[in-house]
Design a protein around this motif. Sequence first.
Motif, PDB file in Angstrom:
ATOM      1  N   ALA A  51       0.831  -1.206   0.000  1.00 15.04           N
ATOM      2  CA  ALA A  51       0.000   0.000   0.000  1.00 15.04           C
ATOM      3  C   ALA A  51       0.865   1.256   0.000  1.00 15.04           C
ATOM      4  CB  ALA A  51      -0.947  -0.002   1.199  1.00 15.04           C
ATOM      5  N   MET A  52       2.025   1.195   0.639  1.00 15.64           N
ATOM      6  CA  MET A  52       2.969   2.313   0.587  1.00 15.64           C
ATOM      7  C   MET A  52       3.506   2.479  -0.832  1.00 15.64           C
ATOM      8  SD  MET A  52       5.208   1.776   4.075  1.00 15.64           S
ATOM      9  CE  MET A  52       4.456   1.880   5.708  1.00 15.64           C
ATOM     10  N   GLN A  53       3.838   1.353  -1.469  1.00 17.03           N
ATOM     11  CA  GLN A  53       4.396   1.389  -2.817  1.00 17.03           C
ATOM     12  C   GLN A  53       3.369   1.830  -3.851  1.00 17.03           C
ATOM     13  OE1 GLN A  53       5.588  -2.716  -2.800  1.00 17.03           O
ATOM     14  NE2 GLN A  53       7.698  -2.253  -2.196  1.00 17.03           N
ATOM     15  N   ALA A  54       2.084   1.736  -3.511  1.00 21.89           N
ATOM     16  CA  ALA A  54       1.027   2.132  -4.441  1.00 21.89           C
ATOM     17  C   ALA A  54       0.690   3.619  -4.360  1.00 21.89           C
ATOM     18  CB  ALA A  54      -0.235   1.311  -4.173  1.00 21.89           C
ATOM     19  N   LEU A  55       1.239   4.321  -3.384  1.00 21.28           N
ATOM     20  CA  LEU A  55       0.888   5.739  -3.233  1.00 21.28           C
ATOM     21  C   LEU A  55       1.166   6.576  -4.485  1.00 21.28           C
ATOM     22  CD1 LEU A  55       1.779   6.433   0.499  1.00 21.28           C
ATOM     23  CD2 LEU A  55      -0.424   6.860  -0.614  1.00 21.28           C
ATOM     24  N   PRO A  56       2.301   6.391  -5.186  1.00 25.74           N
ATOM     25  CA  PRO A  56       2.512   7.198  -6.400  1.00 25.74           C
ATOM     26  C   PRO A  56       1.421   7.019  -7.453  1.00 25.74           C
ATOM     27  CG  PRO A  56       4.592   6.277  -5.675  1.00 25.74           C
ATOM     28  CD  PRO A  56       3.523   5.627  -4.832  1.00 25.74           C
ATOM     29  N   ALA A 168      11.533   7.318  -1.366  1.00 24.35           N
ATOM     30  CA  ALA A 168      11.272   8.545  -0.605  1.00 24.35           C
ATOM     31  C   ALA A 168       9.963   8.447   0.173  1.00 24.35           C
ATOM     32  CB  ALA A 168      11.247   9.744  -1.546  1.00 24.35           C
ATOM     33  N   VAL A 169       8.946   7.849  -0.441  1.00 23.18           N
ATOM     34  CA  VAL A 169       7.662   7.658   0.234  1.00 23.18           C
ATOM     35  C   VAL A 169       7.847   6.807   1.474  1.00 23.18           C
ATOM     36  CG1 VAL A 169       5.419   6.494   0.060  1.00 23.18           C
ATOM     37  CG2 VAL A 169       6.194   7.965  -1.801  1.00 23.18           C
TER      38      VAL A 169
END
Length: 335
Positions: A51-56, A168-169
């Motif tokens: 879910a963190m990696q999907a933010l972009p 960075a996220v």
Amino acid sequence: MQNPVTVEVTRGNLVESRHRGMGVVVDGQGKQLFSFGASDSGVFPRSACKAMQALPLVESGAADAYGFGNRELAFSCASHSGEDEHVAMAASMLAKAGRDVSALECGAHWASDQQVLIHQARTLDKPTALHNNCSGKHSGFVCTCVHSGTELKGYVGYDHPLQREIRAVMESLTGATLGEDNCGIDGCSIPTYAVPLTGLAHGFAKMLTGEGLEAGRAKASRRLMEACMAEPFYVAGTNRACTKLMQVAPGKIFAKTGAEGVFIAALPDEGIAMAVKAEDGSTRAAEAMIFALIARYFEKGGEVEAKLMAMANRSMSNWNGLHVGDVRVTDALFA
């Protein structure tokens, strides 16, 4: 610090196997509400941080540009079973960006779920990258790159602009410094970074509550988590732990597993998140730990708590249906 035994597996009247683990529960401000074991140790979250990696995908505007709803957003966070619906969803997401399976750089593999594998063996000559359990995340990566005009080829590489953005996220959310020294390569070929388990949990608590995040990221974070809770089948699949967890109490549990015994969860009503790691990488131990840890935060003796504890403490039968033993959590999760 030695991690405590958190899960035991019995056979007859004896303990046959023991699993050690660590875990932590934090709120949006990073306050530790409960912990066991070496919870500040660095671990590779693997797929637990999707879910963190999907933010972009959301923050870039790609999700809205391609008209993605809850199913697509949940799928972008998925470690799916490769069921027909999952394969179709990956192809659909790629098509909206004008791409196809050839754009994916995650590799191909047969399903790990036995029933899905049997179906695949009967209907396929061989699997494609669409069947990869990470094809949803990678389809999201492709869509993000195409929408933003970023070079697509090599998007899995450490120095690719998308992976730099994801790095960075994750630094912003977990508070960890990420670089080549704590980087490995994940099963789907993207970089994976070791972060303190406490930082991983805090990152999801921030995504859940929005605390410490600028407004756009807070909104995107909550949107992804709510999509997963609304469409749990697209996060995992039939009879998968993540799906079952989010179906036990719809809208009240966000959950995501990762390889090698990692599991995270977040509870919207409580404003908290938690993370566990089985020291030996055992999935059965990680699942039992997260089930029991979540149960702590539901009404004692209530229906949800009872279901969660039944999932944490389960019986095992042999091929003739005879009861042979049990998987059970220890008091370390309730101290």
